[in-house]
Scaffold this motif. Sequence first.
Motif, mmCIF file in Angstrom:
data_model
loop_
_atom_site.group_PDB
_atom_site.id
_atom_site.type_symbol
_atom_site.label_atom_id
_atom_site.label_comp_id
_atom_site.label_asym_id
_atom_site.label_seq_id
_atom_site.Cartn_x
_atom_site.Cartn_y
_atom_site.Cartn_z
ATOM 1 N N LYS A 2 -18.445 -52.486 32.321
ATOM 2 C CA LYS A 2 -18.049 -51.717 31.136
ATOM 3 C C LYS A 2 -17.241 -50.504 31.595
ATOM 4 N N ILE A 3 -15.996 -50.416 31.113
ATOM 5 C CA ILE A 3 -15.054 -49.396 31.571
ATOM 6 C C ILE A 3 -14.623 -48.534 30.397
ATOM 7 N N ALA A 4 -14.642 -47.226 30.573
ATOM 8 C CA ALA A 4 -14.062 -46.316 29.580
ATOM 9 C C ALA A 4 -12.645 -45.991 30.020
ATOM 10 N N MET A 5 -11.677 -46.251 29.158
ATOM 11 C CA MET A 5 -10.257 -46.041 29.458
ATOM 12 C C MET A 5 -9.778 -44.824 28.668
ATOM 13 N N ILE A 6 -9.286 -43.813 29.368
ATOM 14 C CA ILE A 6 -8.932 -42.549 28.722
ATOM 15 C C ILE A 6 -7.419 -42.353 28.697
ATOM 16 N N SER A 7 -6.838 -42.346 27.489
ATOM 17 C CA SER A 7 -5.433 -41.994 27.308
ATOM 18 C C SER A 7 -5.385 -40.576 26.729
ATOM 19 N N ASN A 8 -4.169 -40.115 26.410
ATOM 20 C CA ASN A 8 -4.050 -38.786 25.806
ATOM 21 C C ASN A 8 -3.781 -38.902 24.307
ATOM 22 N N ASN A 9 -3.499 -37.789 23.690
ATOM 23 C CA ASN A 9 -3.287 -37.784 22.240
ATOM 24 C C ASN A 9 -1.823 -37.554 21.881
ATOM 25 N N SER A 10 -0.916 -38.023 22.752
ATOM 26 C CA SER A 10 0.508 -37.812 22.492
ATOM 27 C C SER A 10 1.236 -39.087 22.091
ATOM 28 N N ILE A 11 0.868 -40.227 22.673
ATOM 29 C CA ILE A 11 1.553 -41.498 22.420
ATOM 30 C C ILE A 11 0.508 -42.592 22.234
ATOM 31 N N THR A 21 3.161 -44.785 30.710
ATOM 32 C CA THR A 21 1.730 -44.672 30.996
ATOM 33 C C THR A 21 0.905 -45.414 29.960
ATOM 34 N N GLN A 22 1.234 -45.221 28.691
ATOM 35 C CA GLN A 22 0.471 -45.878 27.632
ATOM 36 C C GLN A 22 0.669 -47.400 27.643
ATOM 37 N N ARG A 23 1.839 -47.847 28.083
ATOM 38 C CA ARG A 23 2.036 -49.299 28.186
ATOM 39 C C ARG A 23 1.161 -49.882 29.293
ATOM 40 N N GLU A 24 1.013 -49.144 30.381
ATOM 41 C CA GLU A 24 0.145 -49.609 31.464
ATOM 42 C C GLU A 24 -1.318 -49.627 31.026
ATOM 43 N N ILE A 25 -1.730 -48.614 30.268
ATOM 44 C CA ILE A 25 -3.099 -48.586 29.731
ATOM 45 C C ILE A 25 -3.318 -49.795 28.831
ATOM 46 N N TYR A 26 -2.310 -50.124 28.050
ATOM 47 C CA TYR A 26 -2.370 -51.272 27.142
ATOM 48 C C TYR A 26 -2.575 -52.577 27.908
ATOM 49 N N TYR A 27 -1.746 -52.816 28.913
ATOM 50 C CA TYR A 27 -1.870 -54.052 29.687
ATOM 51 C C TYR A 27 -3.200 -54.105 30.426
ATOM 52 N N LEU A 28 -3.603 -52.995 31.003
ATOM 53 C CA LEU A 28 -4.848 -52.934 31.751
ATOM 54 C C LEU A 28 -6.034 -53.213 30.828
ATOM 55 N N GLU A 38 -15.827 -55.249 29.292
ATOM 56 C CA GLU A 38 -15.810 -54.407 28.097
ATOM 57 C C GLU A 38 -14.998 -53.154 28.385
ATOM 58 N N VAL A 39 -14.090 -52.823 27.466
ATOM 59 C CA VAL A 39 -13.265 -51.625 27.629
ATOM 60 C C VAL A 39 -13.410 -50.754 26.388
ATOM 61 N N ILE A 40 -13.841 -49.523 26.599
ATOM 62 C CA ILE A 40 -13.950 -48.543 25.523
ATOM 63 C C ILE A 40 -12.744 -47.625 25.657
ATOM 64 N N LEU A 41 -11.837 -47.684 24.698
ATOM 65 C CA LEU A 41 -10.572 -46.950 24.772
ATOM 66 C C LEU A 41 -10.618 -45.687 23.922
ATOM 67 N N PHE A 42 -10.214 -44.577 24.529
ATOM 68 C CA PHE A 42 -10.034 -43.318 23.803
ATOM 69 C C PHE A 42 -8.543 -43.019 23.799
ATOM 70 N N ALA A 43 -7.948 -42.929 22.602
ATOM 71 C CA ALA A 43 -6.490 -42.850 22.523
ATOM 72 C C ALA A 43 -6.046 -42.223 21.209
ATOM 73 N N VAL A 56 -10.243 -42.976 18.253
ATOM 74 C CA VAL A 56 -9.005 -42.189 18.178
ATOM 75 C C VAL A 56 -9.361 -40.717 18.042
ATOM 76 N N TYR A 57 -8.613 -39.894 18.757
ATOM 77 C CA TYR A 57 -8.891 -38.459 18.764
ATOM 78 C C TYR A 57 -8.638 -37.838 17.405
ATOM 79 N N PRO A 58 -9.605 -37.103 16.881
ATOM 80 C CA PRO A 58 -9.379 -36.400 15.611
ATOM 81 C C PRO A 58 -8.845 -34.983 15.824
ATOM 82 N N TYR A 59 -8.705 -34.588 17.097
ATOM 83 C CA TYR A 59 -8.269 -33.222 17.406
ATOM 84 C C TYR A 59 -7.134 -33.238 18.417
ATOM 85 N N ASP A 60 -6.316 -32.172 18.389
ATOM 86 C CA ASP A 60 -5.302 -31.952 19.415
ATOM 87 C C ASP A 60 -5.833 -31.072 20.541
ATOM 88 N N ASP A 61 -6.822 -30.269 20.230
ATOM 89 C CA ASP A 61 -7.413 -29.380 21.228
ATOM 90 C C ASP A 61 -8.125 -30.196 22.313
#
Length: 340
Positions: A2-11, A21-28, A38-43, A56-61
């Motif tokens: 079980k892997i948690a995959m962390i992206s940012n809140n820009s794209i 970067t986000q395309r690589e996260i997508y393929y991975l 299992e992949v838990i994605l934060f994006a 999905v992030y509800p905040y920019d902070d």
Amino acid sequence: MKIAMISNNSIPVPPSEYGGTQREIYYLTEELVRSGHEVILFAKKGSIAKATATYVYPYDDKRKQLEFIMRHIPKDVDIIHDHCGLVAKSNPPIPTIRSYHGARKAIHVQIPVYVSKTILQKYGENEGYYLHNGIRLTDYRFRQKKKNYLLYIGRIEPMKGVHLAIEVAKKTGLKLLIAGPYDHNKVQKKYFNEVISPQLNKQIRYIGSVGGEEKQVLLSKARCVLFPSVWDEPFGIVMIEALACGTPVLGFQDGGAVPEVLHGLPQLICRNTKDMVTKVLNPSAFPSAHQCRQYVEYHYSERVMVDKALSLYRKILKGNHYKIYPDSEWNNLAAKRGWL
């Protein structure tokens, strides 16, 4: 696993246009799930990667984003793969790796992962690991018959060498299409307005940022793609995208990871613009369209990337490389919020 995959809140994941970067996260993410993990994605909102679960992030902070992740991450996650640094620097009590997609040294993280051996050695000083990017070949249209134009695709900025692509086009007499975004900051705006724009004409055209079907058509039909980076390119995903379409790509031997990525196709590596012009005018020396695509399949497919990622995850988990710090930012914040 079980892997948690962390992206940012820009794209979003995947991006609609620019966003390597986000395309690589997508393929991975999707290939890991297809492989039974299992992949838990934060994006960012709008992300549509087929993860096991997506938050999905509800905040920019960023502090609030970290707290959001802490509240929602499953307690039985085996490893966290952080692509933006949001989690890794807080030292959570879960083994965490931090992917660096740029050319800079990792700071304030335990286990950095660079996108090329070149960057690991030069900037990481051989501390950490590297994991090459990969792409899904079925997302890239293969075409054997090419048209007689050159293509530059990428950011419009000095270190990407767009002016050198123009120089090559002028010396070969071939049409050049320039595609990609440029930020309206002072440096990039000046570069576009003073260096690139005055040279645009019927032969040399700027067509803006492209993505989706338009990008596929451009890549698959080009005689060749020019990749004249003059900085320490961390990887250069455009190179493998072009090759996946059966299109040769020419880059400089001093362009960071360029010779590493193209190591199996040495005839595509150029010493300088003069050498690049010579190669453009001698397309019979290019690898065939099938050879280009096969090269990506063997070295840079999403399957290859995921196999290497899993090997890295297992190495980290088995080797006890990650240290747990009771007084880490993560643990202190969890204690403050009563989440322990």
